[in-house]
Design a protein around this motif. Structure first.
Motif, PDB file in Angstrom:
ATOM      1  N   SER A 111     -17.237  38.602   0.007  1.00 56.91           N
ATOM      2  CA  SER A 111     -17.193  39.893   0.688  1.00 56.91           C
ATOM      3  C   SER A 111     -18.260  40.852   0.148  1.00 56.91           C
ATOM      4  O   SER A 111     -19.406  40.470  -0.025  1.00 56.91           O
ATOM      5  N   TYR A 112     -17.868  42.093  -0.179  1.00 57.58           N
ATOM      6  CA  TYR A 112     -18.836  43.095  -0.612  1.00 57.58           C
ATOM      7  C   TYR A 112     -19.491  42.749  -1.951  1.00 57.58           C
ATOM      8  O   TYR A 112     -20.603  43.201  -2.234  1.00 57.58           O
ATOM      9  N   THR A 113     -18.802  41.960  -2.761  1.00 63.69           N
ATOM     10  CA  THR A 113     -19.350  41.617  -4.068  1.00 63.69           C
ATOM     11  C   THR A 113     -20.585  40.731  -3.944  1.00 63.69           C
ATOM     12  O   THR A 113     -21.375  40.622  -4.883  1.00 63.69           O
ATOM     13  N   LEU A 114     -20.770  40.103  -2.784  1.00 58.64           N
ATOM     14  CA  LEU A 114     -21.999  39.345  -2.549  1.00 58.64           C
ATOM     15  C   LEU A 114     -23.217  40.252  -2.684  1.00 58.64           C
ATOM     16  O   LEU A 114     -24.288  39.812  -3.105  1.00 58.64           O
ATOM     17  N   GLY A 115     -23.044  41.533  -2.335  1.00 63.24           N
ATOM     18  CA  GLY A 115     -24.139  42.488  -2.460  1.00 63.24           C
ATOM     19  C   GLY A 115     -24.590  42.631  -3.900  1.00 63.24           C
ATOM     20  O   GLY A 115     -25.795  42.695  -4.192  1.00 63.24           O
ATOM     21  N   ALA A 116     -23.628  42.658  -4.820  1.00 63.81           N
ATOM     22  CA  ALA A 116     -23.969  42.767  -6.246  1.00 63.81           C
ATOM     23  C   ALA A 116     -24.716  41.525  -6.716  1.00 63.81           C
ATOM     24  O   ALA A 116     -25.670  41.619  -7.492  1.00 63.81           O
ATOM     25  N   ALA A 117     -24.290  40.351  -6.223  1.00 61.62           N
ATOM     26  CA  ALA A 117     -24.963  39.103  -6.599  1.00 61.62           C
ATOM     27  C   ALA A 117     -26.404  39.084  -6.095  1.00 61.62           C
ATOM     28  O   ALA A 117     -27.320  38.667  -6.817  1.00 61.62           O
ATOM     29  N   VAL A 118     -26.606  39.555  -4.868  1.00 62.74           N
ATOM     30  CA  VAL A 118     -27.957  39.605  -4.294  1.00 62.74           C
ATOM     31  C   VAL A 118     -28.841  40.556  -5.096  1.00 62.74           C
ATOM     32  O   VAL A 118     -30.007  40.256  -5.383  1.00 62.74           O
ATOM     33  N   VAL A 119     -28.287  41.716  -5.473  1.00 66.09           N
ATOM     34  CA  VAL A 119     -29.041  42.691  -6.270  1.00 66.09           C
ATOM     35  C   VAL A 119     -29.493  42.068  -7.587  1.00 66.09           C
ATOM     36  O   VAL A 119     -30.652  42.205  -7.998  1.00 66.09           O
ATOM     37  N   ILE A 120     -28.589  41.361  -8.263  1.00 63.94           N
ATOM     38  CA  ILE A 120     -28.910  40.751  -9.555  1.00 63.94           C
ATOM     39  C   ILE A 120     -29.995  39.689  -9.406  1.00 63.94           C
ATOM     40  O   ILE A 120     -30.965  39.652 -10.174  1.00 63.94           O
ATOM     41  N   LEU A 121     -29.870  38.832  -8.392  1.00 65.20           N
ATOM     42  CA  LEU A 121     -30.872  37.785  -8.181  1.00 65.20           C
ATOM     43  C   LEU A 121     -32.232  38.384  -7.810  1.00 65.20           C
ATOM     44  O   LEU A 121     -33.271  37.931  -8.309  1.00 65.20           O
ATOM     45  N   CYS A 122     -32.230  39.388  -6.950  1.00 64.81           N
ATOM     46  CA  CYS A 122     -33.492  40.016  -6.542  1.00 64.81           C
ATOM     47  C   CYS A 122     -34.178  40.684  -7.725  1.00 64.81           C
ATOM     48  O   CYS A 122     -35.400  40.622  -7.871  1.00 64.81           O
ATOM     49  N   ARG A 123     -33.403  41.315  -8.580  1.00 64.40           N
ATOM     50  CA  ARG A 123     -33.979  41.970  -9.754  1.00 64.40           C
ATOM     51  C   ARG A 123     -34.630  40.946 -10.678  1.00 64.40           C
ATOM     52  O   ARG A 123     -35.721  41.169 -11.211  1.00 64.40           O
TER      53      ARG A 123
ATOM     54  N   ALA B 194     -19.097  39.632 -17.709  1.00 67.09           N
ATOM     55  CA  ALA B 194     -18.526  39.629 -16.360  1.00 67.09           C
ATOM     56  C   ALA B 194     -18.464  38.216 -15.800  1.00 67.09           C
ATOM     57  O   ALA B 194     -17.432  37.797 -15.248  1.00 67.09           O
ATOM     58  N   LEU B 195     -19.553  37.463 -15.956  1.00 73.52           N
ATOM     59  CA  LEU B 195     -19.571  36.090 -15.454  1.00 73.52           C
ATOM     60  C   LEU B 195     -18.561  35.220 -16.186  1.00 73.52           C
ATOM     61  O   LEU B 195     -17.960  34.321 -15.597  1.00 73.52           O
ATOM     62  N   GLY B 196     -18.347  35.491 -17.478  1.00 75.09           N
ATOM     63  CA  GLY B 196     -17.331  34.753 -18.223  1.00 75.09           C
ATOM     64  C   GLY B 196     -15.942  34.942 -17.621  1.00 75.09           C
ATOM     65  O   GLY B 196     -15.203  33.975 -17.421  1.00 75.09           O
ATOM     66  N   PHE B 197     -15.587  36.188 -17.322  1.00 72.82           N
ATOM     67  CA  PHE B 197     -14.296  36.467 -16.685  1.00 72.82           C
ATOM     68  C   PHE B 197     -14.201  35.775 -15.325  1.00 72.82           C
ATOM     69  O   PHE B 197     -13.154  35.222 -14.966  1.00 72.82           O
ATOM     70  N   LEU B 198     -15.295  35.787 -14.564  1.00 67.50           N
ATOM     71  CA  LEU B 198     -15.278  35.200 -13.221  1.00 67.50           C
ATOM     72  C   LEU B 198     -15.233  33.675 -13.266  1.00 67.50           C
ATOM     73  O   LEU B 198     -14.658  33.049 -12.380  1.00 67.50           O
TER      74      LEU B 198
ATOM     75  N   ILE C 141     -10.971  42.089 -13.299  1.00 68.20           N
ATOM     76  CA  ILE C 141     -11.745  42.640 -14.420  1.00 68.20           C
ATOM     77  C   ILE C 141     -13.190  42.156 -14.320  1.00 68.20           C
ATOM     78  O   ILE C 141     -14.141  42.925 -14.478  1.00 68.20           O
ATOM     79  N   GLY C 142     -13.343  40.860 -14.064  1.00 72.82           N
ATOM     80  CA  GLY C 142     -14.674  40.287 -13.922  1.00 72.82           C
ATOM     81  C   GLY C 142     -15.467  40.928 -12.808  1.00 72.82           C
ATOM     82  O   GLY C 142     -16.654  41.222 -12.961  1.00 72.82           O
ATOM     83  N   LEU C 143     -14.823  41.166 -11.660  1.00 71.54           N
ATOM     84  CA  LEU C 143     -15.509  41.778 -10.519  1.00 71.54           C
ATOM     85  C   LEU C 143     -15.925  43.212 -10.831  1.00 71.54           C
ATOM     86  O   LEU C 143     -17.026  43.647 -10.457  1.00 71.54           O
ATOM     87  N   ALA C 144     -15.055  43.958 -11.519  1.00 71.35           N
ATOM     88  CA  ALA C 144     -15.393  45.336 -11.891  1.00 71.35           C
ATOM     89  C   ALA C 144     -16.591  45.366 -12.837  1.00 71.35           C
ATOM     90  O   ALA C 144     -17.530  46.164 -12.657  1.00 71.35           O
ATOM     91  N   LEU C 145     -16.572  44.502 -13.846  1.00 69.57           N
ATOM     92  CA  LEU C 145     -17.697  44.428 -14.786  1.00 69.57           C
ATOM     93  C   LEU C 145     -18.963  43.941 -14.086  1.00 69.57           C
ATOM     94  O   LEU C 145     -20.072  44.378 -14.411  1.00 69.57           O
ATOM     95  N   PHE C 146     -18.787  43.057 -13.120  1.00 71.54           N
ATOM     96  CA  PHE C 146     -19.928  42.522 -12.363  1.00 71.54           C
ATOM     97  C   PHE C 146     -20.621  43.631 -11.575  1.00 71.54           C
ATOM     98  O   PHE C 146     -21.855  43.714 -11.546  1.00 71.54           O
TER      99      PHE C 146
END
Length: 198
Positions: free
Chosen positions: A102-114, A148-152, A168-173
């Motif tokens: 869902s919306y958390t995919l946006g955070a993953a895209v931001v991290i990869l793009c950076r 964050a990735l550890g929690f996930l 918790i993992g998603l919030a930290l992510f």
């Protein structure tokens, strides 16, 4: 005055810091393989254990390279590559098993793009003989991202032990994604400044 020695040849290749970096690269397929069977709880725990060990080497290799004066050109090249391989592979597997969705995919895209942006900047500026040092906040970003990735990675298996592990993992992510945007802009601004001055 501190003198930095860049080792070349077999001594640099098989130094302890480089061996730790090789181990981090080798951990990538193991974590991916375990997360491929993420519906099996114990596979998630194995993936988490290997990931934690790999994350620890991320902090140890640079420290040991400086402390033992075993810095090498190979290590300087391979260290960020190992980091990005580990993070990108884990992100893809967590998206595949819908831990990140869902919306958390946006955070993953931001991290990869950076990560791609900073890698490109480093490569370009290296040709201009301009260093792009890692900032303190970027180190905090990396630490938060790994936690964050550890929690996930623990995910659904972790929820059975500590309810709310995934949340918790998603919030930290998301928090690490915000820091990613800040540090990415910081690096981009520094890169642009050097380009304009050239």
């Amino acid at each position: 005055m501190v003198t930095t020695t860049i080792l070349r040849g077999s001594r640099g290749t098989w130094s302890l810091p480089n061996l730790l970096t090789y181990g981090r690269v080798a951990a990538v397929p193991v974590v991916v393989g375990c997360l491929f069977y993420s519906e099996i709880d114990w596979m998630r725990w194995v993936a988490l254990g290997v990931f934690i060990a790999a994350a620890i080497t991320d902090f140890l290799d640079g420290y040991l390279a400086r402390a033992l004066e075993q810095q090498s050109a190979l290590g300087q090249m391979l260290d960020p590559i190992a980091d990005k391989l580990l993070v990108a592979a884990v992100l893809m597997m967590l998206v595949a098993d819908h831990t990140i969705s869902s919306y958390t995919l946006g955070a993953a895209v931001v991290i990869l793009c950076r990560e791609i942006l900073v890698s490109g900047l480093r490569e370009f500026l290296a040709e201009l003989k301009v260093p792009l040092p890692v900032s303190r906040i970027a180190k905090w970003k990396t630490t938060l991202q790994l936690v964050a990735l550890g929690f996930l990675i623990a995910g659904s298996a972790g929820d059975k032990v500590l309810p709310g592990t995934t949340q918790i993992g998603l919030a930290l992510f998301w928090l690490s994604a915000l820091l990613t945007i800040y540090t990415g802009w910081d690096y981009l601004r520094a890169g642009i400044r050097h380009i304009l001055e050239d």
